[in-house]
Design a protein around this motif. Structure first.
Motif, short mmCIF file in Angstrom:
data_model
loop_
_atom_site.label_atom_id
_atom_site.label_comp_id
_atom_site.label_asym_id
_atom_site.label_seq_id
_atom_site.Cartn_x
_atom_site.Cartn_y
_atom_site.Cartn_z
N TYR A 18 0.83 -1.21 0.00
CA TYR A 18 0.00 0.00 0.00
C TYR A 18 0.87 1.26 0.00
O TYR A 18 0.59 2.23 -0.71
CB TYR A 18 -0.92 0.01 1.22
N GLY A 19 1.92 1.24 0.82
CA GLY A 19 2.79 2.40 0.92
C GLY A 19 3.51 2.70 -0.39
O GLY A 19 3.61 3.87 -0.80
N LEU A 20 4.00 1.67 -1.07
CA LEU A 20 4.69 1.87 -2.34
C LEU A 20 3.74 2.38 -3.42
O LEU A 20 4.09 3.25 -4.22
CB LEU A 20 5.35 0.57 -2.80
N GLU A 21 2.52 1.83 -3.45
CA GLU A 21 1.54 2.29 -4.44
C GLU A 21 1.22 3.77 -4.23
O GLU A 21 1.14 4.55 -5.19
CB GLU A 21 0.27 1.45 -4.33
N ALA A 22 1.05 4.16 -2.95
CA ALA A 22 0.77 5.57 -2.65
C ALA A 22 1.97 6.46 -2.98
O ALA A 22 1.81 7.56 -3.53
CB ALA A 22 0.39 5.71 -1.18
N LYS A 23 3.16 5.99 -2.67
CA LYS A 23 4.37 6.76 -2.95
C LYS A 23 4.52 7.04 -4.44
O LYS A 23 4.75 8.20 -4.85
CB LYS A 23 5.59 6.00 -2.43
N TYR A 24 4.37 6.01 -5.25
CA TYR A 24 4.60 6.19 -6.68
C TYR A 24 3.45 6.95 -7.34
O TYR A 24 3.67 7.64 -8.34
CB TYR A 24 4.83 4.84 -7.34
N GLU A 25 2.25 6.86 -6.79
CA GLU A 25 1.15 7.67 -7.32
C GLU A 25 1.41 9.15 -7.03
O GLU A 25 1.16 10.01 -7.89
CB GLU A 25 -0.17 7.23 -6.69
N PHE A 26 1.91 9.45 -5.84
CA PHE A 26 2.23 10.83 -5.49
C PHE A 26 3.36 11.36 -6.38
O PHE A 26 3.28 12.49 -6.89
CB PHE A 26 2.63 10.93 -4.03
N LEU A 27 4.41 10.56 -6.57
CA LEU A 27 5.52 10.99 -7.41
C LEU A 27 5.07 11.17 -8.86
O LEU A 27 5.52 12.10 -9.54
CB LEU A 27 6.66 9.97 -7.33
N ARG A 28 4.20 10.29 -9.33
CA ARG A 28 3.68 10.42 -10.70
C ARG A 28 2.95 11.75 -10.86
O ARG A 28 3.15 12.48 -11.84
CB ARG A 28 2.74 9.26 -11.03
N ALA A 29 2.10 12.08 -9.89
CA ALA A 29 1.35 13.34 -9.96
C ALA A 29 2.28 14.53 -9.83
O ALA A 29 2.12 15.54 -10.53
CB ALA A 29 0.29 13.36 -8.86
N LEU A 30 3.27 14.44 -8.95
CA LEU A 30 4.20 15.55 -8.73
C LEU A 30 5.05 15.81 -9.97
O LEU A 30 5.45 16.95 -10.23
CB LEU A 30 5.10 15.24 -7.53
N ARG A 31 5.32 14.76 -10.74
CA ARG A 31 6.14 14.89 -11.95
C ARG A 31 5.30 15.15 -13.20
O ARG A 31 5.83 15.09 -14.32
CB ARG A 31 6.97 13.62 -12.13
N THR A 32 4.02 15.44 -13.01
CA THR A 32 3.14 15.79 -14.12
C THR A 32 2.86 17.28 -14.04
O THR A 32 1.98 17.73 -13.30
CB THR A 32 1.82 15.00 -14.06
N PRO A 33 3.61 18.10 -14.78
CA PRO A 33 3.49 19.57 -14.63
C PRO A 33 2.07 20.09 -14.86
O PRO A 33 1.65 21.03 -14.18
CB PRO A 33 4.45 20.12 -15.69
N MET A 34 1.33 19.49 -15.80
CA MET A 34 -0.02 19.98 -16.09
C MET A 34 -0.96 19.80 -14.90
O MET A 34 -1.97 20.49 -14.80
CB MET A 34 -0.58 19.27 -17.32
N PHE A 35 -0.62 18.89 -14.01
CA PHE A 35 -1.42 18.71 -12.78
C PHE A 35 -0.78 19.43 -11.60
O PHE A 35 -1.44 20.20 -10.91
CB PHE A 35 -1.57 17.22 -12.46
N ALA A 36 0.49 19.17 -11.36
CA ALA A 36 1.13 19.66 -10.14
C ALA A 36 1.25 21.18 -10.09
O ALA A 36 0.99 21.79 -9.04
CB ALA A 36 2.51 19.02 -10.00
N VAL A 37 1.64 21.81 -11.20
CA VAL A 37 1.89 23.26 -11.18
C VAL A 37 0.62 24.06 -10.87
O VAL A 37 0.60 24.85 -9.92
CB VAL A 37 2.54 23.72 -12.50
N PRO A 38 -0.47 23.88 -11.63
CA PRO A 38 -1.67 24.67 -11.29
C PRO A 38 -2.29 24.27 -9.96
O PRO A 38 -2.81 25.12 -9.23
CB PRO A 38 -2.64 24.38 -12.45
N THR A 39 -2.23 22.98 -9.62
CA THR A 39 -2.83 22.52 -8.37
C THR A 39 -2.16 23.16 -7.17
O THR A 39 -2.84 23.59 -6.21
CB THR A 39 -2.74 20.99 -8.27
N LEU A 40 -0.84 23.26 -7.19
CA LEU A 40 -0.10 23.80 -6.05
C LEU A 40 0.01 25.32 -6.08
O LEU A 40 -0.04 25.96 -5.03
CB LEU A 40 1.30 23.19 -5.99
N LEU A 41 0.14 25.90 -7.27
CA LEU A 41 0.44 27.33 -7.35
C LEU A 41 -0.80 28.23 -7.41
O LEU A 41 -0.78 29.34 -6.88
CB LEU A 41 1.34 27.62 -8.55
#
Length: 256
Positions: A18-41
């Motif tokens: 469970y932890g690895l699946e959550a970790k890599y899902e978070f990293l995938r989202a963080l490395r997707t600029p079209m999602f991460a940049v507007p979502t955070l900024l």
């Protein structure tokens, strides 16, 4: 000697999966600029503009407190709706969900990983807004208020994860961003997340309880003492009910 075998994984192995699946899902989202940049900024930029730069002539610290609560909710809703609505639609359309079902992964790991991702993004947004509010807008809250706002944002992500999951189960990958935007932006405006509803026509205040964003916004505003006065239990009950309903609807769709 008899040997007892079991197909059940060890608890440590299960939690690690469970932890690895959550970790890599978070990293995938963080490395997707079209999602991460507007979502955070976007929540932070909007807060700087309206809660800090323009708030001096429109309420000062009171406006900064109000927008701290509501832009936090705005950011949480965006992370949850886009994190589920768009990604699930794309992955469903590309056959990724079928692949996930064929893999030997723990039950529910796919959904829990996406929920963890949305909650982590919500935590980052909450911390960014708190730093801006305390450092630049001179917002002063009691320690329990800062903690309560943080918890409202984290737990408030769940109903919008469920709504996003249902949207992702309905539409295709190419149409999902437009559908989520049509849901997210008008709902935020009509729920008083960008400006107090008393500044608009009275009809908007009467219709506000129809929107789940209003209920979450009222919980956040209650923490800073700027809500409309309705019961917190009522808001929690509505959000909890929506979480269950939309999760069940999405599960029904995805199990076909």
């Amino acid at each position: 000697m008899n040997t007892i075998t079991t197909d059940m994984p060890e608890p440590g192995t299960l939690l690690r999966s469970y932890g690895l699946e959550a970790k890599y899902e978070f990293l995938r989202a963080l490395r997707t600029p079209m999602f991460a940049v507007p979502t955070l900024l976007f929540p932070a930029l909007f807060y700087v503009l309206f809660g800090i730069v323009l708030s001096g002539s429109r309420g000062g610290v009171a406006a900064a407190q109000y927008l701290l609560a509501t832009y936090g909710v705005f950011g949480v809703i965006g992370a949850s709706l886009f994190g589920f609505g768009v990604s699930v639609a794309i992955e469903r359309e590309n056959g990724y969900l079928e692949l996930k079902r064929a893999l030997p992964m723990p039950p529910g790991a796919y959904l829990l990983a996406k929920m963890a991702m949305a909650v982590l993004f919500s935590a980052i947004i909450s911390v960014m807004l708190a730093v801006l509010a305390a450092g630049l807008a001179k917002v002063s809250l009691a320690p329990w208020q800062w903690l309560a706002l943080f918890l409202v944002n984290l737990t408030g992500a769940l109903p919008f994860c469920a709504i996003g999951l249902y949207v992702g189960s309905l539409v295709g990958g190419s149409g999902a961003p437009a559908v989520v935007n049509l849901l997210h932006l008008p709902m935020a405006f009509l729920s008083g997340l960008w400006m107090p509803l008393h500044l608009l026509s009275p009809i908007f205040a009467k219709l506000a309880p129809l929107w789940p964003a209003w209920h979450l916004g009222q919980l956040a505003l209650k923490v800073v003492g700027r809500d409309s006065g309705a019961s917190a239990a009522m808001h929690v009950a509505v959000l909890l009910g929506l979480t269950v309903v939309f999760f069940l609807l999405a599960r029904r769709r995805l199990s076909r």
